[in-house]
Design an enzyme around this catalytic site. Structure first.
Site, short mmCIF file in Angstrom:
data_model
loop_
_atom_site.label_atom_id
_atom_site.label_comp_id
_atom_site.label_asym_id
_atom_site.label_seq_id
_atom_site.Cartn_x
_atom_site.Cartn_y
_atom_site.Cartn_z
N GLU A 48 0.81 -1.23 0.00
CA GLU A 48 0.00 0.00 0.00
C GLU A 48 0.83 1.27 0.00
O GLU A 48 0.31 2.35 -0.25
CB GLU A 48 -1.00 0.01 1.16
CG GLU A 48 -0.40 -0.11 2.54
CD GLU A 48 -0.50 -1.54 3.05
OE1 GLU A 48 -0.40 -2.48 2.24
OE2 GLU A 48 -0.68 -1.69 4.27
N ASN A 49 2.14 1.16 0.27
CA ASN A 49 2.96 2.36 0.18
C ASN A 49 3.27 2.74 -1.27
O ASN A 49 3.94 3.74 -1.50
CB ASN A 49 4.23 2.22 1.02
CG ASN A 49 5.03 0.98 0.68
OD1 ASN A 49 4.47 -0.10 0.54
ND2 ASN A 49 6.33 1.12 0.53
#
Lengths: 211, 222
Positions: A48-49
């Protein structure tokens, strides 16, 4: 009791991830699932980064300090990978574009409620990260966890006692004692870890198990 | 002529005043504007609200701002990373206020502020503690929470390369929160590994220079 190791649980879960799936793996034990996907399947992991197509850890000398996953571990990219910013990353998650998310849990209830972000301990700050976004947007939520907590208390329950991450969101739970599906009637046993009887596993579970 | 370059890090952070709300890009150890944070530490502005995904780790970056008592509030999604010692100490002592926001809601609230939106409806956190007291709506059977935009006085962002027009491109997962934060602040300060006199290739620009007010070179990677 016969208990699966963490890698055995991860391998059991990985067997259920189909070819061509887009998958998000949570921090910790969920992250290990990537190492166990059966040969011949192309699975694309999102972190998700801001990366889709997460590859394995870099070889010595090829580390890039600005190429990390959500666990903050150094990773690489696979052919076909893409980078994006946080707003786009969470559009991928919340917008229903992924197929599967694998998460850890403090507790799972028989109606599919998930608690994995806060305990009732005020001393430690709560930390939610992307868990609530994943359960809001990913159609298949698979939980991987120990069947009981460190004190031996059941984590599969009739109702969660910790604050919820999401209500009615979990599809399946993979533990050291077996695989359990959330159904309208409660937890159904998909399979038990070899060597254990239903009665033995039931004794470590805080909700009724359906055979 | 448009020239957003400033000579050094301390000149770049000079406008940051006591009580400012400051967005700080980065996730884990990547994409953190470490040079700007340490210049802010030297400047010593107090009573800051820090908006960032994490609350720092070790003795550097946001963790150092917390150690020096410059931060009165943290808005973040995940304050409990390994090594977040100074956040934990300040939090336990009741010296810092914490607002926990789901990561995607944090990104979208920041983006909404930058995009001129009055907020948005998200299914994230519906029915949980983090939605308590908030307005909700049910649309086609799905519950949503109304989330407001999250603007700031300043944004500190970190890029791989920039030009005098303020354009920024990023490297790998160092992009993270930086592009949305650059949009959302009244005054955005970009730290880039290389600042060139020639313009970046427009195809490679991720943050258009219109969002950036000051840009400074800081070659060290965190």
């Amino acid at each position: 009791m016969m208990r699966l190791t963490e890698d055995q649980i991860a391998a059991r879960l990985a067997a259920d991830i189909p070819d061509s799936a887009y998958v998000n793996l949570g921090i910790g034990l969920p992250n290990r699932v990537a190492q166990h996907v059966p040969e011949g399947r192309e699975v694309f992991y999102q972190t998700e980064n801001g990366l889709l197509g997460v590859g394995p850890a870099p070889l010595p000398g090829q580390e890039d300090p600005e190429l990390i996953d959500a666990s903050k571990k150094l990773v690489t990219t696979l052919p076909g990978a893409a980078f994006f910013d946080q707003a786009e990353s969470f559009a991928i998650m919340r917008g229903g574009h992924l197929n599967i998310a694998v998460l850890g849990a403090y507790q799972v209830a028989q109606n599919g409620d998930l608690a994995n972000w806060a305990t009732l301990d005020d001393k430690h700050p709560p930390a939610v990260g992307g868990a609530m976004d994943l359960v809001a947007g990913v159609p298949q939520i698979l939980v991987i966890m120990r069947h009981t907590d460190r004190a031996g208390e059941p984590k599969l329950l009739e109702r969660c006692t910790y604050p919820l991450t999401g209500a009615g969101v979990v599809n399946r739970v993979y533990t050291d004692l077996g695989v359990f599906a959330v159904t309208p009637d409660g937890f159904r046993v998909v399979e038990l870890a070899a060597g254990n009887s239903l009665d033995e596993v039931q004794a470590e579970t805080g909700a009724r198990l359906l055979a | 002529m448009i020239d957003k370059r400033v000579p050094d890090l301390s000149a770049a952070v000079a406008p940051i005043h006591d009580g400012a709300a400051v967005m700080i890009g980065g996730f884990g150890s990547s994409g953190i504007p470490m040079g700007l944070i340490h210049a802010l530490l030297d400047r010593g502005a107090r009573g800051l609200t820090v908006i960032s995904n994490n609350a720092g780790a070790g003795e550097v970056g946001i963790s150092a701002l917390l150690r020096e008592g410059l931060v009165s509030k943290v808005v973040c999604s995940y304050p409990r990373t390994p090594g977040s010692i100074w956040f934990e100490r300040r939090y336990e002592a009741g010296e810092v206020e914490l607002e926990v926001v789901p990561q995607g809601t944090l990104a979208e609230r920041i983006r909404a502020a930058g995009a001129g939106l009055g907020g948005f409806l998200t299914p994230t956190a519906y029915g949980t503690l983090l939605a308590e007291g908030k307005e909700t709506r049910v649309i086609d059977g799905i519950g949503y929470v109304l989330e407001p935009p999250l603007p700031a006085d300043f944004a500190l962002v970190r890029g791989e390369a920039g030009d005098r027009w303020g354009n920024v491109r990023y490297h790998a997962t160092a992009r993270n929160f930086n592009p949305v934060m650059a949009m959302a602040a009244r005054h955005t300060i970009a730290e880039v590994r290389t600042l060139s006199d020639t313009p970046l290739d427009p195809h490679s620009v991720v943050t258009p220079g219109i969002f950036v007010h000051a840009i400074v070179e800081h070659g060290e990677r965190p």
